[in-house]
Write a protein that holds these residues in place. Structure first.
Motif, PDB file in Angstrom:
ATOM      1  N   PHE A  35       0.810  -1.216   0.000  1.00 43.93           N
ATOM      2  CA  PHE A  35       0.000   0.000   0.000  1.00 43.93           C
ATOM      3  C   PHE A  35       0.849   1.275   0.000  1.00 43.93           C
ATOM      4  N   SER A  36       2.125   1.143  -0.320  1.00 42.32           N
ATOM      5  CA  SER A  36       3.053   2.272  -0.441  1.00 42.32           C
ATOM      6  C   SER A  36       3.126   3.120   0.828  1.00 42.32           C
ATOM      7  N   VAL A  37       3.146   2.460   1.971  1.00 44.79           N
ATOM      8  CA  VAL A  37       3.311   3.155   3.248  1.00 44.79           C
ATOM      9  C   VAL A  37       4.799   3.097   3.589  1.00 44.79           C
ATOM     10  N   PRO A  38       5.414   4.224   3.912  1.00 42.46           N
ATOM     11  CA  PRO A  38       6.839   4.227   4.234  1.00 42.46           C
ATOM     12  C   PRO A  38       7.169   3.251   5.383  1.00 42.46           C
ATOM     13  N   THR A  39       8.263   2.568   5.222  1.00 42.00           N
ATOM     14  CA  THR A  39       8.690   1.561   6.202  1.00 42.00           C
ATOM     15  C   THR A  39       8.816   2.151   7.597  1.00 42.00           C
ATOM     16  N   ASN A  55      -3.899   2.489  22.271  1.00 38.90           N
ATOM     17  CA  ASN A  55      -3.718   3.932  22.087  1.00 38.90           C
ATOM     18  C   ASN A  55      -2.816   4.274  20.904  1.00 38.90           C
ATOM     19  N   ALA A  56      -2.204   3.271  20.311  1.00 34.52           N
ATOM     20  CA  ALA A  56      -1.353   3.510  19.148  1.00 34.52           C
ATOM     21  C   ALA A  56      -2.154   3.991  17.939  1.00 34.52           C
ATOM     22  N   VAL A  57      -3.476   3.847  17.984  1.00 32.52           N
ATOM     23  CA  VAL A  57      -4.273   4.370  16.861  1.00 32.52           C
ATOM     24  C   VAL A  57      -4.036   5.863  16.683  1.00 32.52           C
ATOM     25  N   PHE A  63       0.103   9.995  11.761  1.00 29.26           N
ATOM     26  CA  PHE A  63       0.938   9.776  10.581  1.00 29.26           C
ATOM     27  C   PHE A  63       0.137   9.902   9.284  1.00 29.26           C
ATOM     28  N   GLY A  64      -1.179  10.041   9.403  1.00 27.39           N
ATOM     29  CA  GLY A  64      -2.014  10.146   8.217  1.00 27.39           C
ATOM     30  C   GLY A  64      -2.262   8.814   7.527  1.00 27.39           C
ATOM     31  N   LEU A  65      -2.129   7.714   8.265  1.00 26.29           N
ATOM     32  CA  LEU A  65      -2.347   6.397   7.679  1.00 26.29           C
ATOM     33  C   LEU A  65      -3.838   6.113   7.536  1.00 26.29           C
ATOM     34  N   HIS A  66      -4.174   5.284   6.585  1.00 22.57           N
ATOM     35  CA  HIS A  66      -5.563   4.880   6.355  1.00 22.57           C
ATOM     36  C   HIS A  66      -6.057   4.089   7.576  1.00 22.57           C
ATOM     37  N   PRO A  67      -7.275   4.358   8.044  1.00 23.69           N
ATOM     38  CA  PRO A  67      -7.802   3.664   9.231  1.00 23.69           C
ATOM     39  C   PRO A  67      -7.805   2.137   9.112  1.00 23.69           C
ATOM     40  N   GLY A  68      -8.126   1.621   7.926  1.00 22.25           N
ATOM     41  CA  GLY A  68      -8.098   0.169   7.721  1.00 22.25           C
ATOM     42  C   GLY A  68      -6.697  -0.399   7.876  1.00 22.25           C
ATOM     43  N   PHE A  69      -5.711   0.340   7.378  1.00 26.88           N
ATOM     44  CA  PHE A  69      -4.319  -0.089   7.511  1.00 26.88           C
ATOM     45  C   PHE A  69      -3.893  -0.077   8.978  1.00 26.88           C
ATOM     46  N   ILE A  70      -4.277   0.962   9.693  1.00 26.73           N
ATOM     47  CA  ILE A  70      -3.940   1.064  11.119  1.00 26.73           C
ATOM     48  C   ILE A  70      -4.509  -0.129  11.873  1.00 26.73           C
ATOM     49  N   LEU A  71      -5.781  -0.404  11.653  1.00 22.45           N
ATOM     50  CA  LEU A  71      -6.437  -1.503  12.358  1.00 22.45           C
ATOM     51  C   LEU A  71      -5.832  -2.849  11.975  1.00 22.45           C
ATOM     52  N   LEU A 168     -10.079   4.461  17.334  1.00 21.82           N
ATOM     53  CA  LEU A 168      -9.878   4.981  15.985  1.00 21.82           C
ATOM     54  C   LEU A 168     -10.984   5.974  15.635  1.00 21.82           C
ATOM     55  N   LEU A 169     -12.215   5.650  15.996  1.00 22.03           N
ATOM     56  CA  LEU A 169     -13.325   6.580  15.768  1.00 22.03           C
ATOM     57  C   LEU A 169     -13.150   7.864  16.577  1.00 22.03           C
ATOM     58  N   VAL A 170     -12.612   7.732  17.788  1.00 18.98           N
ATOM     59  CA  VAL A 170     -12.320   8.920  18.606  1.00 18.98           C
ATOM     60  C   VAL A 170     -11.232   9.752  17.929  1.00 18.98           C
ATOM     61  N   ALA A 171     -10.170   9.092  17.491  1.00 18.00           N
ATOM     62  CA  ALA A 171      -9.046   9.804  16.868  1.00 18.00           C
ATOM     63  C   ALA A 171      -9.457  10.508  15.582  1.00 18.00           C
ATOM     64  N   LEU A 172     -10.392   9.915  14.865  1.00 17.71           N
ATOM     65  CA  LEU A 172     -10.853  10.521  13.611  1.00 17.71           C
ATOM     66  C   LEU A 172     -11.938  11.564  13.829  1.00 17.71           C
ATOM     67  N   GLY A 173     -12.400  11.707  15.062  1.00 21.98           N
ATOM     68  CA  GLY A 173     -13.386  12.723  15.377  1.00 21.98           C
ATOM     69  C   GLY A 173     -14.836  12.295  15.200  1.00 21.98           C
TER      70      GLY A 173
END
Length: 179
Positions: A35-39, A55-57, A63-71, A168-173
């Motif tokens: 998904f072209s996310v920097p290492t 809490n790492a979410v 970092f601006g990562l996609h929520p699906g990728f984070i999860l 994640l929902l909290v972090a995204l507002g």
């Protein structure tokens, strides 16, 4: 303790490390590559998950990562660590007479509460959400109470996904937490 049991314990210890390395590090790095996310961001999310747990979410969102990728990455880290902890605990149980006596005593006490023995693993869904207990302790609790491994891992992971998804929902507002 004989030599063959020591060698078996070392082998199982290395197996736990290999499981953790592949699931916690290599698969997320492969996903990052796909998904072209920097290492560096993938590795930072992995380390943040190990240290901050759910809490790492907030790090991933920062970092601006996609929520699906984070999860996905956080769940892979959780599953890898849970499997490794189970393997390490099994090694200790096989090597230490003291641990064997303790687990046998726990099993005897659990027989007095058949409902807890039957449905106990389902309670593990809540433990990853509790700040004091968290992910790592929930594995140890499930193992000590001798609940079946597969249901325990399932419920720990389900609890992990629920708490991570909520944060994640909290972090995204989308969810506002007011204190």
């Amino acid at each position: 303790m004989d030599t063959s049991s020591t060698i078996d314990a070392v082998r199982r210890g290395f197996r736990a490390i290999a499981i953790a390395f592949v699931i916690v590090t290599l698969i997320p790095l492969l996903l990052g590559f796909l998904f072209s996310v920097p290492t560096a961001r993938v590795l930072s999310l992995i380390v943040s998950t190990l240290l901050l747990q759910a809490n790492a979410v907030f790090v991933g969102v920062g970092f601006g990562l996609h929520p699906g990728f984070i999860l996905a990455v956080m769940t892979l880290v959780e599953v890898g660590i849970v499997l490794a902890i189970y393997e390490i605990l099994d090694v200790f149980a096989g090597q230490s007479k003291r641990v064997q006596r303790f687990t046998k005593s726990t099993e005897e006490k659990m027989k007095r509460y058949p409902i807890l023995h039957r449905y106990g693993a389902a309670t593990l869904i809540v433990l990853p959400m509790l700040p004091v207990i968290g992910l790592y302790s929930s594995v140890v609790i499930g193992w000590l109470l001798r609940w079946k491994k597969v249901p325990s891992i399932f419920f720990i992971t389900l609890g992990w996904v629920l708490v991570s998804g909520f944060l994640l929902l909290v972090a995204l507002g989308f969810v506002r937490v007011v204190f």
